[in-house]
Design a protein around this motif. Structure first.
Motif, PDB file in Angstrom:
ATOM      1  N   ILE A   1      -1.950  33.699   1.799  1.00  0.00           N
ATOM      2  CA  ILE A   1      -1.766  33.620   0.352  1.00  0.00           C
ATOM      3  C   ILE A   1      -2.689  32.557  -0.255  1.00  0.00           C
ATOM      4  O   ILE A   1      -3.680  32.894  -0.872  1.00  0.00           O
ATOM      5  N   GLY A   2      -2.371  31.287  -0.064  1.00  0.00           N
ATOM      6  CA  GLY A   2      -3.329  30.245  -0.459  1.00  0.00           C
ATOM      7  C   GLY A   2      -3.606  30.103  -1.947  1.00  0.00           C
ATOM      8  O   GLY A   2      -4.518  29.389  -2.337  1.00  0.00           O
ATOM      9  N   TYR A   3      -2.863  30.779  -2.788  1.00  0.00           N
ATOM     10  CA  TYR A   3      -3.137  30.667  -4.221  1.00  0.00           C
ATOM     11  C   TYR A   3      -2.749  29.295  -4.755  1.00  0.00           C
ATOM     12  O   TYR A   3      -3.414  28.731  -5.605  1.00  0.00           O
ATOM     13  N   GLU A   4      -1.630  28.782  -4.264  1.00  0.00           N
ATOM     14  CA  GLU A   4      -1.195  27.451  -4.686  1.00  0.00           C
ATOM     15  C   GLU A   4      -0.426  26.820  -3.532  1.00  0.00           C
ATOM     16  O   GLU A   4      -0.160  27.470  -2.531  1.00  0.00           O
ATOM     17  N   ASP A   5      -0.085  25.558  -3.680  1.00  0.00           N
ATOM     18  CA  ASP A   5       0.599  24.834  -2.625  1.00  0.00           C
ATOM     19  C   ASP A   5       1.983  25.460  -2.366  1.00  0.00           C
ATOM     20  O   ASP A   5       2.821  25.487  -3.263  1.00  0.00           O
TER      21      ASP A   5
ATOM     22  N   LYS B   1     -11.658  31.893 -10.918  1.00  0.00           N
ATOM     23  CA  LYS B   1     -11.108  30.656 -11.455  1.00  0.00           C
ATOM     24  C   LYS B   1     -10.030  30.161 -10.514  1.00  0.00           C
ATOM     25  O   LYS B   1      -9.183  30.910 -10.085  1.00  0.00           O
ATOM     26  N   ARG B   2     -10.063  28.894 -10.181  1.00  0.00           N
ATOM     27  CA  ARG B   2      -9.038  28.338  -9.310  1.00  0.00           C
ATOM     28  C   ARG B   2      -8.107  27.500 -10.157  1.00  0.00           C
ATOM     29  O   ARG B   2      -8.546  26.659 -10.920  1.00  0.00           O
ATOM     30  N   ALA B   3      -6.839  27.764 -10.002  1.00  0.00           N
ATOM     31  CA  ALA B   3      -5.895  27.020 -10.823  1.00  0.00           C
ATOM     32  C   ALA B   3      -5.684  25.623 -10.257  1.00  0.00           C
ATOM     33  O   ALA B   3      -5.302  25.472  -9.112  1.00  0.00           O
ATOM     34  N   ASN B   4      -5.997  24.601 -11.037  1.00  0.00           N
ATOM     35  CA  ASN B   4      -5.614  23.259 -10.619  1.00  0.00           C
ATOM     36  C   ASN B   4      -4.316  22.928 -11.346  1.00  0.00           C
ATOM     37  O   ASN B   4      -4.297  22.511 -12.496  1.00  0.00           O
TER      38      ASN B   4
ATOM     39  N   GLU C   1      -8.772  32.301   1.408  1.00  0.00           N
ATOM     40  CA  GLU C   1      -9.736  32.077   0.342  1.00  0.00           C
ATOM     41  C   GLU C   1     -10.081  33.390  -0.343  1.00  0.00           C
ATOM     42  O   GLU C   1     -10.566  34.314   0.296  1.00  0.00           O
ATOM     43  N   ASP C   2      -9.785  33.455  -1.591  1.00  0.00           N
ATOM     44  CA  ASP C   2     -10.134  34.617  -2.392  1.00  0.00           C
ATOM     45  C   ASP C   2     -11.652  34.607  -2.529  1.00  0.00           C
ATOM     46  O   ASP C   2     -12.216  33.669  -3.078  1.00  0.00           O
ATOM     47  N   LYS C   3     -12.317  35.643  -2.003  1.00  0.00           N
ATOM     48  CA  LYS C   3     -13.773  35.570  -1.911  1.00  0.00           C
ATOM     49  C   LYS C   3     -14.517  36.012  -3.167  1.00  0.00           C
ATOM     50  O   LYS C   3     -15.739  36.063  -3.189  1.00  0.00           O
ATOM     51  N   ARG C   4     -13.771  36.327  -4.215  1.00  0.00           N
ATOM     52  CA  ARG C   4     -14.474  36.733  -5.424  1.00  0.00           C
ATOM     53  C   ARG C   4     -15.291  35.583  -5.989  1.00  0.00           C
ATOM     54  O   ARG C   4     -14.809  34.459  -6.078  1.00  0.00           O
ATOM     55  N   LYS C   5     -16.498  35.883  -6.390  1.00  0.00           N
ATOM     56  CA  LYS C   5     -17.334  34.858  -7.002  1.00  0.00           C
ATOM     57  C   LYS C   5     -16.760  34.525  -8.376  1.00  0.00           C
ATOM     58  O   LYS C   5     -16.145  35.349  -9.017  1.00  0.00           O
ATOM     59  N   ASN C   6     -16.992  33.319  -8.800  1.00  0.00           N
ATOM     60  CA  ASN C   6     -16.536  32.873 -10.124  1.00  0.00           C
ATOM     61  C   ASN C   6     -15.030  32.973 -10.299  1.00  0.00           C
ATOM     62  O   ASN C   6     -14.529  33.035 -11.408  1.00  0.00           O
TER      63      ASN C   6
END
Ligand code: SF4
Ligand code: SF4
Ligand code: FES
Lengths: 357, 293
Positions: free
Chosen positions: B165-169, A343-346, A336-341
């Motif tokens: 990593i965990g950025y994407e699947d 953006k998570r790519a969906n 988990e990237d712990k930076r606040k805010n």
């Protein structure tokens, strides 16, 4: 009711000249696993589909298959999750990779057993059991070292997707190396040297390309690649001078001397004059393309604050033997990237957007 | 817009055999409004080699590398998959094991440093997508890559393992495809999209493993009629481009598949001259690409 397609690899060597795929339409049921989908197809549409299973609870390791290209336990993954994950209406089920299919999803296991035998996957005690009739004892850290590796259920998911095995079937593979580690690292085991010899035959242990597929595929928490690292550390500590060990030494020296790796002098240092000659075409090619930094042939430049690096290097070497590094718990962990805010790519959503544009 | 300032960790390759990666990264970052403050005191990440000999040394050296970014109060940005996973591994282990963190800090303190755990480790690809944003990129494209079929080659360490990593699947990543589409190009869905280039067993199994993988990868892009492959990792690049002649002799087939670094591909679409991006520095000729730009 909504339906999905189950596309199954079919092959019966007694009558099919070639494997083929057959697709079954099934209703999407909540909580349905790939294994239960296979049962449904078998019971209601085609009794001839063959597959292995036993516990139906991710314990026995019998039901490993390639599902949409990646090996996993058919009883562990759910249809609804997969459909969403791959943004599709079709689940493709094939036997695991790197093996010989016998019939449909059933593959030849002898190959795996033969490999396992090479590392003697059983306990060879160092000394007779304690005289008081109790069991062999172990301190907690020694136990921790083999704790994860002991959880292997021999499902071979890791073997299926291993990149080194893909191109060379003589590689022992992650499952077997993890098993070798499990015993070699056992404080009560007396055959560490033999086990190391077995995995170092033809340098097998060093064919691993560090692709981390094995750890990613493992349905338990075995961490085969992490165990391979530890086997290699063990071999280095036992004094084996393998190419991997020489390579690591060059890296260590360069970090101490200049901070960065000197790639230009690497062939010479790794393989001596013969190596330098063998790699000459490569070197010349790189030079002609202007990729080579000539200063590197003279040792190259140093990073800033190199004195600080050296001090830290020396201290770390001194302190090393007092530090107990633990294997991390990784079951279900997604970094988990712990930076606040942040953006998570969906990606599924974004892709659909792109497609609609 | 968020401030796009990063502590820039170059790694060894970009300073050694892949100067064109270093140069194209700087050019593209500038165009995209990313500010890269180079960590000139950073060392090699160990690349998995040191990790397999002396794990504590590897952790300490990388804790120092991260501490350098923390000194600047910035996140650390890499341009290499293996650097990313090695630095993340250090961060993950230290952040989850206070005793280990203390042991490492005892060493760092001798040199007046401390690892706190305040900087994140990120990769150029991810910052282009999340920091700059694909919409912004789309607006900035002056030479869409519409003539090209491009084969994304992720490279292992930007997708696996998930706990680092965990950025994407890792089973179905899409970031590079999305970037390619934003640049106006078309991504191929080739067999070796998520495969390994073989780099890390080069010195022990060059013939037995490495070159066979390299050849499979390049061939797979060719089968899908890709104009070139693109990768976010300089180690994959060295393997797929500079070692392609060796891979070709290993299997006895001529492949001739050009391979671009990720920032080079972005740079082309942003209208940066190919020569400045170092497209002439590749072993497999990029002339056909140039004729289409
Ligand atoms: S990390 Fe090594 S053992 Fe594991 S899958 Fe990759 S090549 Fe195979
Ligand atoms: S290491 Fe994991 S994936 Fe490999 S055989 Fe054992 S349980 Fe299965
Ligand atoms: S049936 Fe036992 S693990 Fe799936």
């Amino acid at each position: 009711m909504e339906k999905f397609k189950l596309k199954v690899f079919r092959y019966d060597p007694t009558k099919d000249p070639e494997p083929y795929y057959k697709t079954y339409e099934l209703p999407i049921e909540k909580g349905m696993t790939v294994l239960s989908a296979l049962f449904k197809a078998k019971e209601e549409q085609d009794p001839s589909i063959s597959f292995r299973y036993n516990c139906r609870a991710a314990i026995c390791g019998s039901c490993a298959m390639r599902i949409n290209g990646h090996a996993t336990l058919a009883c562990k993954v759910q249809i609804t999750h997969l459909l969403e994950k791959y943004n599709t209406d079709t689940i493709v089920v094939e036997p695991i990779g790197n093996v010989k299919p016998l019939k449909d999803l059933i593959y030849d296991m002898d190959w795996l057993v033969d490999k396992l035998k090479k590392v003697k996957p059983w306990f060879i005690p160092k000394e007779p059991p304690p005289p008081d009739g109790k069991e062999y004892r172990q301190d907690p850290y020694d136990h921790h070292k083999i704790d994860f590796a002991s959880d292997c259920i021999l499902c071979a998911s890791c073997m299926s997707d291993c990149n080194a095995l893909k191109v060379n079937k003589d590689y022992l593979g992650p499952m077997v190396l993890a098993k070798a580690y499990r015993f070699a690292a056992d404080s009560r085991d007396g055959a560490k040297r033999d086990r190391l010899e077995a995995v170092l035959k033809d340098l097998n242990l060093e064919w691993c390309v560090r692709c981390w597929e094995c750890t990613t595929r493992c349905p338990k928490e075995v961490q085969p690649y992490e165990n391979i690292i530890r086997l290699r550390i063990m071999a280095a500590e036992e004094g084996y001078k393998t190419p991997g060990e020489i390579h690591a030494e060059i890296f260590e020296k360069d970090i101490y001397k200049r901070g960065l790796l000197n790639e230009m002098l690497l062939p010479m240092r790794q393989e001596g004059v013969i190596g330098a000659v063998k790699r000459a075409p490569f070197g010349i090619r790189m030079m002609l393309k202007g990729k080579v930094n000539f200063a590197d042939f003279l040792g190259g430049h140093k990073v800033k604050r190199i004195e600080e690096v050296r001090k830290i290097y020396e201290k770390a070497k001194e302190k090393k033997k007092y530090v107990k590094i633990k294997l991390p718990q990784i079951m279900g962990v997604v970094y988990e990237d712990k930076r606040k805010n942040r953006k998570r790519a969906n990606f599924t959503e974004k892709l659909n957007e792109t497609a609609n544009k | 817009m968020a401030e796009l300032r990063y502590a820039f960790y170059t790694g060894c390759s970009a300073k050694g055999v892949a100067p064109e990666l270093y140069n194209s990264t700087k050019l593209v970052a500038e165009k995209l409004g990313m500010e890269l403050i180079e960590l000139e005191a950073a060392t090699c990440c160990g690349a998995g080699a040191v990790q397999e000999k002396d794990e504590f040394l590897a952790l300490t050296i990388n804790a120092r590398n991260i501490a350098l970014a923390e000194e600047l109060g910035l996140d650390l940005l890499t341009i290499c998959n293996t650097c990313t996973v090695m630095l993340r591994e250090t961060k993950f282990k230290l952040d989850n094991d206070p005793e280990l963190k203390e042991a490492v800090n005892e060493v760092l303190r001798e040199a007046g440093l401390e690892y706190k755990g305040t900087s994140e480790i990120t990769h150029f690809l991810w910052e282009v997508i999340d920091g700059v944003g694909l919409d912004r990129i789309r607006e900035m494209v002056v030479k869409p890559l519409s003539e090209f079929k491009i084969a994304p080659f992720y490279g292992c360490h930007i997708i696996r393992p998930q706990y680092l990593i965990g950025y994407e699947d890792p089973d179905n990543p899409k970031s590079i495809e999305m970037l390619i589409e934003a640049l106006g190009g078309k991504a191929t869905d080739h067999e070796a999209r998520l495969a390994c280039c073989g780099f890390h067993s080069f010195w022990s199994a060059e013939e037995k493993v490495t070159l066979k993988l390299t050849a499979l990868d390049a061939e797979s892009a060719k089968e899908e009629k890709a104009d070139f492959m693109v990768t976010p990792c300089p180690l994959c690049h060295t393997q797929l481009d500079a070692m392609q002649p060796e891979a070709e002799s290993r299997i006895g087939v001529k492949i001739g598949m050009p391979v671009l670094h990720l920032p080079q591909m972005i740079g082309l679409a942003l209208g940066i001259p190919p020569k400045e991006l170092g497209l002439d520095k590749h072993v497999v000729s990029t002339e056909e690409i140039l004729s289409k730009v």
